[in-house]
Design a protein around this motif. Structure first.
Motif, PDB file in Angstrom:
ATOM      1  N   TYR A  69      14.426  52.808 -30.833  1.00  0.00           N
ATOM      2  CA  TYR A  69      14.099  54.038 -31.543  1.00  0.00           C
ATOM      3  C   TYR A  69      12.756  53.913 -32.261  1.00  0.00           C
ATOM      4  N   ARG A  70      12.197  55.066 -32.613  1.00  0.00           N
ATOM      5  CA  ARG A  70      10.945  55.090 -33.375  1.00  0.00           C
ATOM      6  C   ARG A  70      11.266  54.762 -34.831  1.00  0.00           C
ATOM      7  N   TYR A  71      10.456  53.937 -35.445  1.00  0.00           N
ATOM      8  CA  TYR A  71      10.696  53.469 -36.811  1.00  0.00           C
ATOM      9  C   TYR A  71      10.844  54.632 -37.793  1.00  0.00           C
ATOM     10  N   TYR A  72       9.923  55.587 -37.750  1.00  0.00           N
ATOM     11  CA  TYR A  72       9.958  56.711 -38.690  1.00  0.00           C
ATOM     12  C   TYR A  72      10.645  57.952 -38.134  1.00  0.00           C
ATOM     13  N   ASN A  73      11.063  57.919 -36.886  1.00  0.00           N
ATOM     14  CA  ASN A  73      11.795  59.027 -36.273  1.00  0.00           C
ATOM     15  C   ASN A  73      12.999  58.468 -35.525  1.00  0.00           C
ATOM     16  N   PRO A  74      13.991  57.924 -36.247  1.00  0.00           N
ATOM     17  CA  PRO A  74      15.115  57.280 -35.561  1.00  0.00           C
ATOM     18  C   PRO A  74      15.940  58.211 -34.688  1.00  0.00           C
ATOM     19  N   GLU A  75      15.749  59.533 -34.840  1.00  0.00           N
ATOM     20  CA  GLU A  75      16.470  60.455 -33.968  1.00  0.00           C
ATOM     21  C   GLU A  75      15.921  60.427 -32.545  1.00  0.00           C
ATOM     22  N   ILE A  76      14.712  59.892 -32.359  1.00  0.00           N
ATOM     23  CA  ILE A  76      14.135  59.704 -31.026  1.00  0.00           C
ATOM     24  C   ILE A  76      14.585  58.321 -30.564  1.00  0.00           C
ATOM     25  N   LYS A  77      15.602  58.272 -29.718  1.00  0.00           N
ATOM     26  CA  LYS A  77      16.185  56.983 -29.363  1.00  0.00           C
ATOM     27  C   LYS A  77      16.794  56.993 -27.979  1.00  0.00           C
ATOM     28  N   ALA A  82       3.392  54.119 -38.244  1.00  0.00           N
ATOM     29  CA  ALA A  82       3.815  55.416 -37.711  1.00  0.00           C
ATOM     30  C   ALA A  82       4.190  55.329 -36.235  1.00  0.00           C
ATOM     31  N   ASN A  83       3.580  54.441 -35.485  1.00  0.00           N
ATOM     32  CA  ASN A  83       3.873  54.290 -34.059  1.00  0.00           C
ATOM     33  C   ASN A  83       4.806  53.126 -33.768  1.00  0.00           C
TER      34      ASN A  83
END
Length: 96
Positions: A77-85, A3-4
């Motif tokens: 980017y975050r693995y499970y939240n690729p929109e955070i990049k 998750a992180n």
């Protein structure tokens, strides 16, 4: 656990080969979790990076022949939240 996880997608310019021993040391030192190399990118996986703490590492590329090329854009980017990049612009390289 994942998750992180954070992924760094580093652009690999055409005509260059990655000297993988640099990334092998980063894995051995637990600076990064793992990495994979594709035709135009190096994908680096970080497991639970420290918040607000800069992460710096270096690696070497070897030119296969004289060339003028640019890296593809690099993205983190975050693995499970690729929109955070965040994205870094391409970098030009020239080998004579």
């Amino acid at each position: 656990r994942e998750a992180n996880m954070v992924v760094i997608d580093l652009g690999l310019p055409p005509g260059f080969a990655l000297m993988t021993e640099d990334f092998d040391k980063l894995v051995a030192n637990k600076t990064i979790q793992k990495y994979t190399v594709a035709a135009r990118q190096i994908i680096v996986y970080l497991d639970k990076p420290a918040p607000r703490k800069p992460l710096e590492f270096s690696y070497r590329l070897r030119a296969k022949f004289p060339i003028k090329a640019a890296t593809p854009a690099s993205t983190v980017y975050r693995y499970y939240n690729p929109e955070i990049k965040a994205t870094a612009k391409p970098v030009a390289r020239e080998v004579k």
